[in-house]
Design an enzyme around this catalytic site. Structure first.
Site, PDB file in Angstrom:
ATOM      1  N   SER A   1       0.835  -1.187   0.000  1.00  0.00           N
ATOM      2  CA  SER A   1       0.000   0.000   0.000  1.00  0.00           C
ATOM      3  C   SER A   1       0.874   1.242   0.000  1.00  0.00           C
ATOM      4  O   SER A   1       1.831   1.355   0.764  1.00  0.00           O
ATOM      5  CB  SER A   1      -0.928  -0.040   1.211  1.00  0.00           C
ATOM      6  OG  SER A   1      -0.820   1.118   1.982  1.00  0.00           O
ATOM      7  N   LYS A   2       0.531   2.130  -0.907  1.00  0.00           N
ATOM      8  CA  LYS A   2       1.298   3.365  -1.055  1.00  0.00           C
ATOM      9  C   LYS A   2       1.218   4.167   0.250  1.00  0.00           C
ATOM     10  O   LYS A   2       2.192   4.756   0.690  1.00  0.00           O
ATOM     11  CB  LYS A   2       0.707   4.147  -2.230  1.00  0.00           C
ATOM     12  CG  LYS A   2       1.221   5.541  -2.381  1.00  0.00           C
ATOM     13  CD  LYS A   2       2.133   5.680  -3.559  1.00  0.00           C
ATOM     14  CE  LYS A   2       2.552   7.117  -3.757  1.00  0.00           C
ATOM     15  NZ  LYS A   2       3.962   7.296  -3.969  1.00  0.00           N
TER      16      LYS A   2
END
Ligand code: GLU
Length: 494
Positions: free
Chosen positions: A261-262
């Protein structure tokens, strides 16, 4: 309802060829999982000589990011994932941007109401619930409104949403290429919102309408959509449309428990480029996150995009989540870097070399081949060549090398012998320097290392360098090389 328009829309749909689509939302960056979806979608189309379509899913107005569509174009182009139809390329079933298709969803939602697959709902709902399409399935009084009454309220201008009418009994089965048949009880499915109060569709409705109207044969998407797939099937059935083949891909994980996840700091495709990875290496590595070649290729790791298109098959897609391993990606990257032609490597490495080396006499074109084989990523270039600009402080211990049989006193002797030989060179070329140093070793009846090690140490102040004594001498230029040898002599107490 006038069906002519709907018939015209049907008539536009191409048939007879594989048609796949990548349907990103413009978020401003390319998540690794999305890149994988794009890649698999493209590969399915190319493998079967089909059509690859780019569709922009921008109905979530709250999440719009300036310039984000350009990021999508740029990334796909860089990765070699060319599209046959799309917002810029056009095509027979456009527009290819969802907000430009706005009017069409309302028409289909009302058609579905007529067909009995949906109903107008006038209940007050929080906007957020509408956006997610997530109404609880408590019996909605609007579900059973007589159609004429509902239409009257619509005509009177009362705000409404359109919700899917899910059968209250029975079950729905859908098929996924890797997950097989999945059956759910209809009573467990929500009457999800299809059309919001503002007239825009929810994702859950728009994707079905668009996939149908664009003639999509294979839908590749993340497994987070698995639970919605039965509702999509019911929509296709209510319209009387053919259901496409589904391929849900398990998430790309950071570790055994967490998705990449960014927001949690995991790199996007753009971040990976900034970290010195090559697009080709990323694409190759990502292709294997959730897919494995079979048969004669089962042991193989390195594939060009063209080779992947040739061998890609749905059967190779795995249900189990894949873990993104940056070390493995480095291994791919190092191999791709090494495989570049010297010219290609120089053009990629040039900005990194320019950033790291300012000394005007150092020809970075000659430095490039020395570092090409020594990089996992392009960010490994700078720390290896920093000594060209400034000789670091170093300890005399660097002169002591067991295998080379060098120590401080004999290094001092070597440098003292080297200095006049180099000073007397007429020509400061690789060959001249090489012959002079080798000649000196021979004359003194020493192994080459006894000369080369002290020289390389004095020139770089480092235990490891790209290039040996001769290359460094040549690159640093006469003046700087001699100054550094003198400094070495002084530092050794000479
Ligand atoms: N816009 C959706 C996303 O970016 C696409 C999902 C799909 O491919 O249907 O997640």
């Amino acid at each position: 309802m006038d069906m002519k328009w709907f018939e015209e829309m049907e008539a536009r749909i191409p048939h007879g060829k594989v048609r796949t689509r990548f349907a990103p939302s413009p978020t401003g960056y390319m998540h690794v999982g999305n890149l994988r979806t794009a890649l698999y979608t493209w590969l399915i189309a190319r493998h079967q000589d089909g059509t690859f379509i780019l569709r922009i899913e921008d109905t979530d107005q709250g999440r719009l990011v300036e310039g984000a569509v350009d990021v999508i174009y740029k990334t796909l182009r860089q990765c070699g994932l060319d599209w046959d139809e799309g917002p810029d390329a056009g095509g027979p079933v456009g527009p290819y941007i969802q907000t430009e298709r706005r009017d069409l969803y309302g028409k289909y939602a009302r058609l579905l109401v007529e067909k009995g697959g949906a109903y107008y709902c006038f209940c007050d709902k929080a906007e957020s619930a509408e956006d997610s399409g997530d109404f609880t399935k408590t019996a909605d009084p609007c579900r059973d409104l007589p159609p004429e009454e509902a239409l009257k309220r619509v005509a009177a201008g009362e705000p409404y949403v359109i919700r899917q009418r899910i059968p209250q009994t029975g079950s729905t089965t859908f098929h996924d290429a890797s997950f097989g048949d999945i059956t759910v009880e209809n009573k467990d499915l929500d009457d999800q919102v299809l059309l919001k109060r503002d007239g825009l569709p929810t994702y859950n409705f728009a994707n079905v309408i668009d996939d149908h109207l664009m003639g999509i044969t294979h839908v590749v998407r993340g497994s987070e959509y698995l639970s919605s797939a039965p509702k999509y099937n019911l929509l296709y059935e209510a319209f009387g449309w053919e259901v496409p083949e589904y391929i849900h891909c398990s998430p790309v994980m950071r570790d055994a428990h967490n998705k990449m996840s960014k927001r949690h700091g995991d790199p996007s495709y753009e971040d990976l480029l900034a970290q010195g990875f090559l697009t080709e290496a990323v694409v190759n590595y990502v292709s294997l996150l959730g897919w494995a070649p079979k048969g004669e290729n089962s042991e193989r790791e390195f594939f060009t995009l063209r080779e992947l298109a040739e061998i890609f098959d749905l059967a190779g897609i795995s249900k189990s989540p894949a873990i993104f391993d940056i070390e493995k990606l480095k291994y791919f990257n190092a191999n791709y870097i090494r495989a570049l032609s010297p010219e290609a490597f120089f053009s990629i490495a040039q900005p990194y070399l320019k950033d790291a080396i300012h000394a005007p006499q150092v020809d970075i074109k000659l430095v490039a081949p020395l570092v090409q084989g020594r990089c996992d990523t392009l960010l490994d270039i700078a720390p290896q060549v920093d000594f060209f600009d400034t000789l670091p402080e170093y300890s005399n211990e660097l002169y002591c090398h067991k295998k080379m049989k060098t120590d401080e006193p004999n290094s001092l002797e070597a440098l003292n012998a080297v200095l006049p030989v180099l000073e007397s060179l007429n020509e400061w070329s690789y060959d001249a320097i090489h012959d002079a140093l080798m000649g000196l070793a021979k004359k003194l009846e020493l192994k080459n290392g006894r000369i080369m090690w002290p020289v390389r140490t004095a020139l770089s102040g480092k235990a490891v360098t790209p290039g040996g004594a001769v290359e460094l001498c040549q690159l640093l230029g006469r003046e700087e090389a001699l100054a550094r040898i003198k400094k070495g002599i002084a530092q050794l107490g000479g």
